[in-house]
Design a protein around this motif. Structure first.
Motif, PDB file in Angstrom:
ATOM      1  N   PHE A  14      11.091  -2.669  12.071  1.00 12.95           N
ATOM      2  CA  PHE A  14       9.941  -3.040  11.251  1.00 12.95           C
ATOM      3  C   PHE A  14       8.899  -1.942  11.333  1.00 12.95           C
ATOM      4  N   ILE A  15       8.365  -1.508  10.163  1.00 12.17           N
ATOM      5  CA  ILE A  15       7.301  -0.499  10.167  1.00 12.17           C
ATOM      6  C   ILE A  15       6.206  -0.933   9.193  1.00 12.17           C
ATOM      7  N   GLY A  16       4.970  -1.072   9.687  1.00  9.32           N
ATOM      8  CA  GLY A  16       3.877  -1.470   8.809  1.00  9.32           C
ATOM      9  C   GLY A  16       2.570  -1.589   9.568  1.00  9.32           C
ATOM     10  N   THR A  17       1.547  -2.134   8.909  1.00  5.27           N
ATOM     11  CA  THR A  17       0.263  -2.307   9.591  1.00  5.27           C
ATOM     12  C   THR A  17       0.312  -3.568  10.446  1.00  5.27           C
ATOM     13  N   THR A  18      -0.684  -3.699  11.315  1.00  2.00           N
ATOM     14  CA  THR A  18      -0.734  -4.842  12.222  1.00  2.00           C
ATOM     15  C   THR A  18      -0.819  -6.152  11.437  1.00  2.00           C
ATOM     16  N   SER A  19      -1.637  -6.160  10.371  1.00  2.69           N
ATOM     17  CA  SER A  19      -1.772  -7.408   9.599  1.00  2.69           C
ATOM     18  C   SER A  19      -0.486  -7.712   8.829  1.00  2.69           C
ATOM     19  N   GLU A  20       0.194  -6.678   8.358  1.00  4.66           N
ATOM     20  CA  GLU A  20       1.483  -6.914   7.682  1.00  4.66           C
ATOM     21  C   GLU A  20       2.501  -7.510   8.659  1.00  4.66           C
ATOM     22  N   TYR A  21       2.452  -7.023   9.918  1.00  7.05           N
ATOM     23  CA  TYR A  21       3.391  -7.570  10.897  1.00  7.05           C
ATOM     24  C   TYR A  21       3.059  -9.026  11.205  1.00  7.05           C
ATOM     25  N   ASP A  22       1.748  -9.339  11.297  1.00  5.59           N
ATOM     26  CA  ASP A  22       1.336 -10.722  11.553  1.00  5.59           C
ATOM     27  C   ASP A  22       1.866 -11.658  10.470  1.00  5.59           C
ATOM     28  N   ALA A  23       1.734 -11.218   9.223  1.00 11.51           N
ATOM     29  CA  ALA A  23       2.207 -12.034   8.102  1.00 11.51           C
ATOM     30  C   ALA A  23       3.721 -12.224   8.181  1.00 11.51           C
ATOM     31  N   TRP A  24       4.429 -11.151   8.480  1.00  5.06           N
ATOM     32  CA  TRP A  24       5.895 -11.177   8.594  1.00  5.06           C
ATOM     33  C   TRP A  24       6.323 -12.141   9.704  1.00  5.06           C
ATOM     34  N   ARG A  25       5.647 -12.030  10.827  1.00  4.34           N
ATOM     35  CA  ARG A  25       5.968 -12.820  12.006  1.00  4.34           C
ATOM     36  C   ARG A  25       5.818 -14.313  11.699  1.00  4.34           C
ATOM     37  N   LYS A  26       4.747 -14.668  10.945  1.00  3.64           N
ATOM     38  CA  LYS A  26       4.504 -16.083  10.641  1.00  3.64           C
ATOM     39  C   LYS A  26       5.575 -16.629   9.703  1.00  3.64           C
TER      40      LYS A  26
ATOM     41  N   ASP B 220       0.858  -1.190   0.000  1.00  2.56           N
ATOM     42  CA  ASP B 220       0.000   0.000   0.000  1.00  2.56           C
ATOM     43  C   ASP B 220       0.893   1.238   0.000  1.00  2.56           C
ATOM     44  N   LYS B 221       0.708   2.099  -1.011  1.00  2.00           N
ATOM     45  CA  LYS B 221       1.633   3.215  -1.178  1.00  2.00           C
ATOM     46  C   LYS B 221       1.595   4.184   0.008  1.00  2.00           C
ATOM     47  N   ARG B 222       0.375   4.415   0.548  1.00  2.00           N
ATOM     48  CA  ARG B 222       0.277   5.347   1.681  1.00  2.00           C
ATOM     49  C   ARG B 222       1.046   4.821   2.886  1.00  2.00           C
ATOM     50  N   VAL B 223       0.879   3.519   3.146  1.00  2.37           N
ATOM     51  CA  VAL B 223       1.585   2.915   4.284  1.00  2.37           C
ATOM     52  C   VAL B 223       3.089   2.984   4.054  1.00  2.37           C
ATOM     53  N   ALA B 224       3.527   2.621   2.839  1.00  2.00           N
ATOM     54  CA  ALA B 224       4.963   2.576   2.553  1.00  2.00           C
ATOM     55  C   ALA B 224       5.595   3.964   2.681  1.00  2.00           C
TER      56      ALA B 224
ATOM     57  N   THR C  89       4.475   6.579   4.511  1.00  2.00           N
ATOM     58  CA  THR C  89       4.511   6.963   5.927  1.00  2.00           C
ATOM     59  C   THR C  89       5.608   6.192   6.656  1.00  2.00           C
ATOM     60  N   ALA C  90       5.728   4.899   6.346  1.00  2.00           N
ATOM     61  CA  ALA C  90       6.733   4.066   7.008  1.00  2.00           C
ATOM     62  C   ALA C  90       8.140   4.588   6.717  1.00  2.00           C
ATOM     63  N   ALA C  91       8.382   4.969   5.467  1.00  2.00           N
ATOM     64  CA  ALA C  91       9.707   5.492   5.112  1.00  2.00           C
ATOM     65  C   ALA C  91       9.985   6.790   5.868  1.00  2.00           C
ATOM     66  N   ALA C  92       8.948   7.636   6.001  1.00  2.00           N
ATOM     67  CA  ALA C  92       9.130   8.906   6.719  1.00  2.00           C
ATOM     68  C   ALA C  92       9.449   8.646   8.189  1.00  2.00           C
ATOM     69  N   ILE C  93       8.768   7.670   8.787  1.00  2.00           N
ATOM     70  CA  ILE C  93       9.038   7.332  10.193  1.00  2.00           C
ATOM     71  C   ILE C  93      10.471   6.818  10.337  1.00  2.00           C
TER      72      ILE C  93
ATOM     73  N   LEU D 295      -1.121   4.809  11.374  1.00  2.00           N
ATOM     74  CA  LEU D 295       0.341   4.870  11.292  1.00  2.00           C
ATOM     75  C   LEU D 295       0.792   6.331  11.172  1.00  2.00           C
ATOM     76  N   ALA D 296       0.066   7.091  10.343  1.00  2.00           N
ATOM     77  CA  ALA D 296       0.398   8.510  10.185  1.00  2.00           C
ATOM     78  C   ALA D 296       0.218   9.251  11.512  1.00  2.00           C
ATOM     79  N   SER D 297      -0.772   8.828  12.312  1.00  2.00           N
ATOM     80  CA  SER D 297      -1.049   9.503  13.590  1.00  2.00           C
ATOM     81  C   SER D 297       0.108   9.406  14.571  1.00  2.00           C
ATOM     82  N   LEU D 298       0.809   8.280  14.567  1.00  2.00           N
ATOM     83  CA  LEU D 298       1.851   8.124  15.580  1.00  2.00           C
ATOM     84  C   LEU D 298       3.206   8.647  15.113  1.00  2.00           C
ATOM     85  N   ALA D 299       3.294   9.011  13.820  1.00  2.00           N
ATOM     86  CA  ALA D 299       4.593   9.372  13.244  1.00  2.00           C
ATOM     87  C   ALA D 299       5.233  10.578  13.926  1.00  2.00           C
TER      88      ALA D 299
END
Ligand SMILES: [Zn+2]
Length: 666
Positions: free
Chosen positions: A572-584, A536-540, A542-546, A624-628
């Motif tokens: 690691f920076i991403g959404t909760t579901s992206e982290y779940d997938a990564w973790r598995k 997702d471009k918006r997530v990516a 924001t993640a790069a900015a963080i 994600l943008a909120s906590l940046a």
């Protein structure tokens, strides 16, 4: 963040006095100055009439800022010749003590930007944005004595307000001028004057006049500052003794400072809105009115006031947030001391003022920690009555460590020589290590047997021990008086683990691997790799900015676990579901509890044989943008939970494994 610095002129004066006169006990009676000041902030033009009694028989000798000159001098009403030599002004001639000297002084305060030292608060300046006449740059006859008494009248054009240290006696606006009179009928430092196009707000609280001198644009903050100042003054008065002055002013500064004065603080107007400034910073400056202002510092024998102020203001605030916040502050003090190279460590007795980080590690962190240990040593009640005793005995006097020791020995009813000699006169700290640990039984009683070693020089230290057992925690303290010692502690059956000073209650050198991993451990490492798996471009974006905001440098970015070098720290920076997938993909294991909390969170995750991970996840791109924005301000934390923009949980992990923790085998 702007930290408080205190002008160092007082020190220079004291050193000069002591080197020429010997002991502090021989300090002269304070000279009384009658001062009449007229100032035009826009041009910086000023004129002063300064009248005082000269105690000596010889020529009158004093110092003045380089941009001022004496245009007229008289003694007992007779005009006299004036000379200038080697940085001093002289009115020659001998006479009996008590001659009345009147000087007319005039000059132009330099504009803010032309004045070296102005931005540090050590030099005077003037302009529409504000005028500052600090005690650190003599603008009345400066004789080498640390304290004076004074009565000061200041007059400025009616568009301005002027305020000085001292009690406000009167003020009026007439014929296009604002005039105010201040008096210090107690010994205090030379006066400092502030002026500007201020809007004045006032609150009377328990007989103390609280004021803000803010520019128009900051007036909405005034009420909160006054309320907070009233609360701190009331709280500290109850704990220590009545607030020593009749006023407390918060004055906005056009320079980036946070400075403390008797009954006033001068704070950069740009940062007034920060919660930190009207919280911890305001508390700290108010506390200095007891320690450093009304009780002066015997600099020759170490500056005790910064550490005591830090302990009673900054640390007390952390304590009100809970034991975790207090523990975290103690840990940070130990970490700052651990960063001082041993060859640069000095005894507390040698700390004078904060000139660099190392000095801060000793003068603030170590000294504050010493007061913490003293409180544990003699108990809360004796500690507080010792503070009150020290205050009662030394108000409007100059005091040192010797006076502190006397007050606390009196309140504790015990000899504290060993404590003060060990922590004040000597440098260093014990390096406590756990050498062995075992479970045993003796006559049917379960015991934990262990050995502690404290490295080089021997300190007497009460070391807290926490033993986890099947039926609960056992908390004990053992006293070290030798380099290496064996101890045995009776426990109920089933001891699971042993931890040595897990809450950081003794001042000591941290062992490597002992401190919990905080964000900074990952963000400071030059080896850290950033994982951004999002499609997702918006997530990516924001993640790069963080990532950039946290690392403050170019990053190596990966998008799949397979690309990861196992020996490098990971962010690691991403959404909760992206982290779940990564973790598995990384392997089996439970999702950490923290994933279910708030709308976003960040936490460090220690992994076996791995330098560590910092994981930042949020429920959506918007979360994600909120906590940046806030995230970079929390580098000393191990975990944070956000609800939208707001931090709802934060803290530092408890270390359960490490060089001072031992887990018994089943
Ligand atoms: Zn301070």
């Amino acid at each position: 963040m702007v930290m408080s610095t205190r002008p160092v002129l007082l020190l220079a004066v004291l050193l000069a006095w002591i080197s020429s006169h010997g002991a502090l006990a021989a300090l002269p009676p304070e000279i009384h100055h009658g001062i009449d000041l007229s100032l035009d902030p826009a041009t910086g033009n000023m004129k002063v009439r300064d009248t005082f009694q000269w105690a000596g028989r010889g020529p009158i000798k004093f110092r003045l800022a380089g941009w001022l000159k004496v245009t007229r001098a008289s003694i007992d009403g007779q005009n006299r010749e004036i000379r200038q030599q080697d940085g001093y002004w002289y009115v020659p001639g001998n006479g009996p003590p008590g001659r009345e000297v009147t000087l007319t002084i005039s000059g132009g305060l330099p504009p803010l930007n032309d004045q070296p030292g102005a931005r540090a608060g050590n030099a005077g300046f003037s302009g529409r944005a504000g005028s500052y006449l600090p005690m650190a740059e003599p603008w009345i006859a400066y004789v080498d004595v640390p304290w004076i008494r004074f009565r000061l009248q200041v007059s400025v054009p009616a568009a301005y307000r002027a305020v000085a240290t001292g009690r406000l006696i009167s003020e009026e606006t007439r014929d296009g001028r604002y005039t105010a009179t201040f008096e210090a009928d107690y010994p205090t430092e030379y006066p400092t004057v502030f002026a500007g196009e201020y809007v004045v707000n006032e609150l009377m609280s328990d007989g103390v006049r609280l004021r803000t001198y803010f520019p128009e644009r900051s007036v909405s903050l005034a009420e909160e500052y006054l309320r907070q100042a009233a609360a701190y003054i009331a709280q500290y008065s109850r704990r220590i003794g009545a607030y020593p002055y009749t006023e407390f002013h918060v004055i906005a500064a056009p320079i980036p400072v946070g400075l403390g004065f008797p009954g006033a603080t001068y704070v950069s107007a740009r940062i007034l809105h920060l919660p930190f400034m009207r919280g911890r910073s305001l508390a700290h400056e108010i506390m200095h009115n007891w320690w450093g202002n009304a009780v002066g510092i015997d600099f020759m024998n170490g500056n005790w006031a910064e550490g005591l102020t830090t302990y009673l203001a900054d640390y007390a605030l952390a304590e009100t947030q809970g034991p975790d916040a207090a523990r975290e502050m103690r840990l940070r003090w130990l970490q700052s001391f651990a960063a001082v190279p041993p060859e640069l460590d000095v005894p507390v007795l040698r700390f004078v003022s904060k000139t660099h980080d190392r000095a801060q590690a000793i003068g603030y962190s170590k000294v504050a920690f010493i007061f913490h240990m003293l409180r544990r040593e003699i108990g809360d009640a004796a500690f507080d009555s010792g503070l009150r005793e020290f205050w009662r005995a030394n108000k409007f006097r100059i005091a040192g460590w010797r006076d502190l020791r006397a007050a606390f020995e009196k309140s504790a009813g015990s000899d504290l020589r060993w404590f003060f000699e060990q922590w004040i006169n000597e440098r260093g700290a014990p390096k406590v290590s756990l050498e062995s640990a075992a479970r045993t039984t003796e006559n049917g009683q379960h015991l934990i047997a262990f050995e502690l070693d404290q490295g080089g020089r021997v300190f007497r230290a009460h070391v807290p021990i926490v033993i986890e057992t099947a039926s609960g925690e056992v908390r004990k303290s053992v006293t070290m008086t030798a380099r290496r010692q064996a101890f045995r502690i009776p426990v109920p059956s089933g001891a699971v683990s042993l931890r040595v000073d897990p809450d950081f209650n003794i001042f000591r050198l941290l062992l490597s691997g002992e401190a919990p991993t905080v964000f900074r451990d990952i963000t400071l490492s030059s080896a850290t790799v950033v994982a951004v798996p999002s499609k997702d471009k918006r997530v990516a974006t924001t993640a790069a900015a963080i990532g950039h905001a946290l690392l403050e440098r170019d990053m190596t970015v990966i998008s799949e676990p397979g690309q990861r070098a196992k020996d490098r720290p990971l962010l690691f920076i991403g959404t909760t579901s992206e982290y779940d997938a990564w973790r598995k993909l990384e392997g089996p294991g439970d999702a950490p509890d923290i994933l279910a909390r708030g709308t976003g969170r960040a936490w460090t995750q220690p992994a076996p044989n791995h330098p560590g991970m910092l994981i930042i996840t949020a429920n959506s791109a918007a979360d994600l943008a909120s906590l940046a924005r806030l995230l970079p301000h929390y580098r000393h934390q191990s975990f944070l939970v956000f609800e939208g923009h707001k931090v709802i949980e934060k803290g530092v992990w408890q270390v359960t494994e490490g060089p001072l923790a031992y887990r018994f085998q089943e």
